[in-house]
Design a protein around this motif. Structure first.
Motif, PDB file in Angstrom:
ATOM      1  N   ASP A  10       0.836  -1.212   0.000  1.00  0.00           N
ATOM      2  CA  ASP A  10       0.000   0.000   0.000  1.00  0.00           C
ATOM      3  C   ASP A  10       0.863   1.251   0.000  1.00  0.00           C
ATOM      4  OD1 ASP A  10      -2.336  -1.442  -0.051  1.00  0.00           O
ATOM      5  OD2 ASP A  10      -2.531  -1.493   2.134  1.00  0.00           O
ATOM      6  N   GLY A  11       1.984   1.235   0.729  1.00  0.00           N
ATOM      7  CA  GLY A  11       2.902   2.377   0.736  1.00  0.00           C
ATOM      8  C   GLY A  11       3.534   2.596  -0.622  1.00  0.00           C
ATOM      9  N   PHE A  12       3.874   1.502  -1.314  1.00  0.00           N
ATOM     10  CA  PHE A  12       4.428   1.625  -2.664  1.00  0.00           C
ATOM     11  C   PHE A  12       3.403   2.256  -3.600  1.00  0.00           C
ATOM     12  CE2 PHE A  12       7.388  -1.797  -1.361  1.00  0.00           C
ATOM     13  CZ  PHE A  12       8.571  -1.179  -1.694  1.00  0.00           C
ATOM     14  N   LEU A  13       2.157   1.828  -3.488  1.00  0.00           N
ATOM     15  CA  LEU A  13       1.123   2.383  -4.368  1.00  0.00           C
ATOM     16  C   LEU A  13       0.897   3.866  -4.117  1.00  0.00           C
ATOM     17  CD1 LEU A  13      -1.680  -0.326  -4.659  1.00  0.00           C
ATOM     18  CD2 LEU A  13      -0.079   0.447  -6.398  1.00  0.00           C
ATOM     19  N   ARG A  14       1.022   4.309  -2.867  1.00  0.00           N
ATOM     20  CA  ARG A  14       0.833   5.737  -2.569  1.00  0.00           C
ATOM     21  C   ARG A  14       1.937   6.583  -3.193  1.00  0.00           C
ATOM     22  NH1 ARG A  14      -1.244   3.747   2.334  1.00  0.00           N
ATOM     23  NH2 ARG A  14       0.782   3.761   3.361  1.00  0.00           N
ATOM     24  N   MET A  15       3.121   6.017  -3.416  1.00  0.00           N
ATOM     25  CA  MET A  15       4.234   6.773  -3.992  1.00  0.00           C
ATOM     26  C   MET A  15       4.129   6.883  -5.516  1.00  0.00           C
ATOM     27  SD  MET A  15       7.535   5.656  -1.702  1.00  0.00           S
ATOM     28  CE  MET A  15       7.568   3.980  -2.295  1.00  0.00           C
ATOM     29  N   VAL A  16       3.305   6.046  -6.135  1.00  0.00           N
ATOM     30  CA  VAL A  16       3.164   6.048  -7.592  1.00  0.00           C
ATOM     31  C   VAL A  16       2.146   7.113  -7.996  1.00  0.00           C
ATOM     32  CG1 VAL A  16       2.437   4.621  -9.555  1.00  0.00           C
ATOM     33  CG2 VAL A  16       3.717   3.594  -7.683  1.00  0.00           C
ATOM     34  N   GLU A  17       2.399   7.752  -9.128  1.00  0.00           N
ATOM     35  CA  GLU A  17       1.478   8.773  -9.637  1.00  0.00           C
ATOM     36  C   GLU A  17       0.084   8.171  -9.825  1.00  0.00           C
ATOM     37  OE1 GLU A  17       3.049  10.452 -13.209  1.00  0.00           O
ATOM     38  OE2 GLU A  17       5.023  10.767 -12.319  1.00  0.00           O
ATOM     39  N   PRO A  18      -0.968   8.975  -9.592  1.00  0.00           N
ATOM     40  CA  PRO A  18      -2.338   8.444  -9.659  1.00  0.00           C
ATOM     41  C   PRO A  18      -2.675   7.761 -10.987  1.00  0.00           C
ATOM     42  CG  PRO A  18      -2.341  10.609  -8.655  1.00  0.00           C
ATOM     43  CD  PRO A  18      -0.944  10.367  -9.139  1.00  0.00           C
ATOM     44  N   ASP A  19      -2.229   8.316 -12.120  1.00  0.00           N
ATOM     45  CA  ASP A  19      -2.543   7.699 -13.412  1.00  0.00           C
ATOM     46  C   ASP A  19      -1.892   6.322 -13.538  1.00  0.00           C
ATOM     47  OD1 ASP A  19      -3.932   9.983 -13.982  1.00  0.00           O
ATOM     48  OD2 ASP A  19      -2.374  10.853 -15.278  1.00  0.00           O
ATOM     49  N   VAL A  20      -0.665   6.223 -13.076  1.00  0.00           N
ATOM     50  CA  VAL A  20       0.064   4.956 -13.157  1.00  0.00           C
ATOM     51  C   VAL A  20      -0.494   3.970 -12.133  1.00  0.00           C
ATOM     52  CG1 VAL A  20       2.339   3.889 -12.946  1.00  0.00           C
ATOM     53  CG2 VAL A  20       2.118   6.153 -13.979  1.00  0.00           C
ATOM     54  N   ARG A  21      -0.908   4.474 -10.972  1.00  0.00           N
ATOM     55  CA  ARG A  21      -1.433   3.616  -9.903  1.00  0.00           C
ATOM     56  C   ARG A  21      -2.622   2.801 -10.393  1.00  0.00           C
ATOM     57  NH1 ARG A  21      -3.251   7.161  -5.447  1.00  0.00           N
ATOM     58  NH2 ARG A  21      -1.064   7.719  -5.480  1.00  0.00           N
ATOM     59  N   ILE A  22      -3.513   3.428 -11.175  1.00  0.00           N
ATOM     60  CA  ILE A  22      -4.686   2.725 -11.702  1.00  0.00           C
ATOM     61  C   ILE A  22      -4.243   1.563 -12.587  1.00  0.00           C
ATOM     62  CG2 ILE A  22      -6.682   2.956 -13.242  1.00  0.00           C
ATOM     63  CD1 ILE A  22      -6.944   5.847 -12.163  1.00  0.00           C
ATOM     64  N   ASP A  23      -3.228   1.806 -13.438  1.00  0.00           N
ATOM     65  CA  ASP A  23      -2.733   0.745 -14.312  1.00  0.00           C
ATOM     66  C   ASP A  23      -2.078  -0.376 -13.517  1.00  0.00           C
ATOM     67  OD1 ASP A  23      -3.618   2.148 -16.513  1.00  0.00           O
ATOM     68  OD2 ASP A  23      -1.680   3.128 -16.862  1.00  0.00           O
ATOM     69  N   VAL A  24      -1.324  -0.016 -12.473  1.00  0.00           N
ATOM     70  CA  VAL A  24      -0.637  -1.039 -11.658  1.00  0.00           C
ATOM     71  C   VAL A  24      -1.660  -1.934 -10.970  1.00  0.00           C
ATOM     72  CG1 VAL A  24       0.798  -1.386  -9.608  1.00  0.00           C
ATOM     73  CG2 VAL A  24       1.458   0.296 -11.325  1.00  0.00           C
ATOM     74  N   VAL A  25      -2.671  -1.330 -10.378  1.00  0.00           N
ATOM     75  CA  VAL A  25      -3.700  -2.117  -9.689  1.00  0.00           C
ATOM     76  C   VAL A  25      -4.488  -2.957 -10.687  1.00  0.00           C
ATOM     77  CG1 VAL A  25      -5.796  -1.972  -8.300  1.00  0.00           C
ATOM     78  CG2 VAL A  25      -3.841  -0.533  -7.740  1.00  0.00           C
ATOM     79  N   ALA A  26      -4.755  -2.407 -11.874  1.00  0.00           N
ATOM     80  CA  ALA A  26      -5.506  -3.152 -12.887  1.00  0.00           C
ATOM     81  C   ALA A  26      -4.718  -4.359 -13.384  1.00  0.00           C
ATOM     82  CB  ALA A  26      -5.852  -2.235 -14.050  1.00  0.00           C
ATOM     83  N   LEU A  27      -3.401  -4.247 -13.444  1.00  0.00           N
ATOM     84  CA  LEU A  27      -2.583  -5.362 -13.932  1.00  0.00           C
ATOM     85  C   LEU A  27      -2.532  -6.526 -12.956  1.00  0.00           C
ATOM     86  CD1 LEU A  27       0.519  -3.646 -15.548  1.00  0.00           C
ATOM     87  CD2 LEU A  27      -1.230  -5.013 -16.676  1.00  0.00           C
ATOM     88  N   GLY A  28      -2.402  -6.215 -11.684  1.00  0.00           N
ATOM     89  CA  GLY A  28      -2.179  -7.318 -10.761  1.00  0.00           C
ATOM     90  C   GLY A  28      -2.958  -7.275  -9.488  1.00  0.00           C
ATOM     91  N   GLY A  29      -3.924  -6.395  -9.378  1.00  0.00           N
ATOM     92  CA  GLY A  29      -4.694  -6.322  -8.148  1.00  0.00           C
ATOM     93  C   GLY A  29      -3.897  -5.653  -7.047  1.00  0.00           C
ATOM     94  N   PRO A  30      -4.314  -5.824  -5.818  1.00  0.00           N
ATOM     95  CA  PRO A  30      -3.664  -5.127  -4.716  1.00  0.00           C
ATOM     96  C   PRO A  30      -2.235  -5.606  -4.455  1.00  0.00           C
ATOM     97  CG  PRO A  30      -5.328  -6.636  -3.907  1.00  0.00           C
ATOM     98  CD  PRO A  30      -5.438  -6.628  -5.396  1.00  0.00           C
ATOM     99  N   HIS A  31      -1.915  -6.833  -4.806  1.00  0.00           N
ATOM    100  CA  HIS A  31      -0.569  -7.359  -4.567  1.00  0.00           C
ATOM    101  C   HIS A  31      -0.043  -8.052  -5.823  1.00  0.00           C
ATOM    102  CE1 HIS A  31      -0.933  -6.529  -0.323  1.00  0.00           C
ATOM    103  NE2 HIS A  31      -2.085  -7.129  -0.322  1.00  0.00           N
ATOM    104  N   PRO A  32       0.374  -7.308  -6.839  1.00  0.00           N
ATOM    105  CA  PRO A  32       0.868  -7.943  -8.055  1.00  0.00           C
ATOM    106  C   PRO A  32       2.035  -8.880  -7.745  1.00  0.00           C
ATOM    107  CG  PRO A  32       0.599  -5.595  -8.390  1.00  0.00           C
ATOM    108  CD  PRO A  32       0.385  -5.859  -6.933  1.00  0.00           C
ATOM    109  N   GLY A  33       2.013 -10.025  -8.360  1.00  0.00           N
ATOM    110  CA  GLY A  33       3.095 -10.989  -8.161  1.00  0.00           C
ATOM    111  C   GLY A  33       2.891 -11.867  -6.962  1.00  0.00           C
ATOM    112  N   TRP A  34       1.920 -11.562  -6.125  1.00  0.00           N
ATOM    113  CA  TRP A  34       1.680 -12.379  -4.932  1.00  0.00           C
ATOM    114  C   TRP A  34       0.585 -13.367  -5.267  1.00  0.00           C
ATOM    115  CZ3 TRP A  34       4.040 -13.575  -0.668  1.00  0.00           C
ATOM    116  CH2 TRP A  34       3.349 -14.239   0.324  1.00  0.00           C
ATOM    117  N   LEU A  35       0.912 -14.623  -5.255  1.00  0.00           N
ATOM    118  CA  LEU A  35      -0.056 -15.652  -5.608  1.00  0.00           C
ATOM    119  C   LEU A  35      -0.815 -16.087  -4.363  1.00  0.00           C
ATOM    120  CD1 LEU A  35       2.257 -17.783  -7.889  1.00  0.00           C
ATOM    121  CD2 LEU A  35       0.639 -16.020  -8.571  1.00  0.00           C
TER     122      LEU A  35
END
Length: 140
Positions: free
Chosen positions: A43-68
Motif C-alpha cells: 500500500d505504501g508503494f502504491l501511494r508513492m506512484v502517480e495516480p494515473d500509473v497507480r490505476i494501471d498497476v492495480v488493474a494489472l495485478g490487483g492489490p498485490h501484483p506478483g503475490w499468488l
C-alpha cells in the motif's frame, strides 16, 4: 519496486513476460523475506506512484501484483510468508480425522470378537464387519 530492490542492494534479474509484465527474479534465500516485506508494504508503494500509473498497476495485478494465493494445503503467516505445512487450526482438525479409520478398525474387531464369544449375533457380526471394512477404507 525496482528502486526499492536496488536501494536494498539485492541482486536481481528481469524477465519480460509480455509487453505489459516483467518478472523480477531474486536469489532464493532472500525471496520469501523480500516477498513478505513487499506484501506488507505494498500500500505504501502504491501511494508513492502517480495516480494515473497507480490505476494501471492495480488493474494489472490487483492489490498485490506478483503475490499468488496460497495453494491448497498451505497458508500465509502473520509475516506474509507462504507456509506449506498445515496452519495450527487445520492441524488440529487433521489430527482428529486421522483417528477415525483406526478407531473404526478397532471397534469392528471388538464387535467381531464379542459376536464370536457370545455365539454370534447377526447384528454384531454385521456392525463389526462393516466397521472393520469402513475403517480400512478411510485414508489416514
Amino acid at each position: 519496486v525496482l528502486g526499492w530492490l536496488q536501494h536494498k542492494q539485492v541482486p536481481m534479474r528481469l524477465v519480460e513476460i509480455d509487453d505489459t509484465r516483467i518478472e523480477v527474479l531474486v536469489p532464493q534465500p532472500a525471496r520469501d523475506t523480500l516477498r513478505a516485506e513487499l506484501t506488507l508494504a505494498w500500500d505504501g508503494f502504491l501511494r508513492m506512484v502517480e495516480p494515473d500509473v497507480r490505476i494501471d498497476v492495480v488493474a494489472l495485478g490487483g492489490p498485490h501484483p506478483g503475490w499468488l494465493d496460497a495453494p491448497r494445503g498451505s497458508w500465509v503467516d502473520n509475516e506474509g510468508r507462504l507456509r506449506v505445512e498445515l496452519s495450527p487450526d487445520e492441524e488440529a482438525v487433521a489430527d482428529a480425522s486421522r483417528t477415525i479409520g483406526p478407531g473404526l478398525v478397532i471397534g469392528g474387531i471388538v464387535a467381531l470378537l464379542l459376536a464370536w464369544v457370545t455365539d454370534g449375533s447377526e447384528v454384531l457380526l454385521l456392525a463389526g464387519g462393516s466397521a472393520l471394512v469402513l475403517g480400512l477404507l478411510i485414508p489416514r
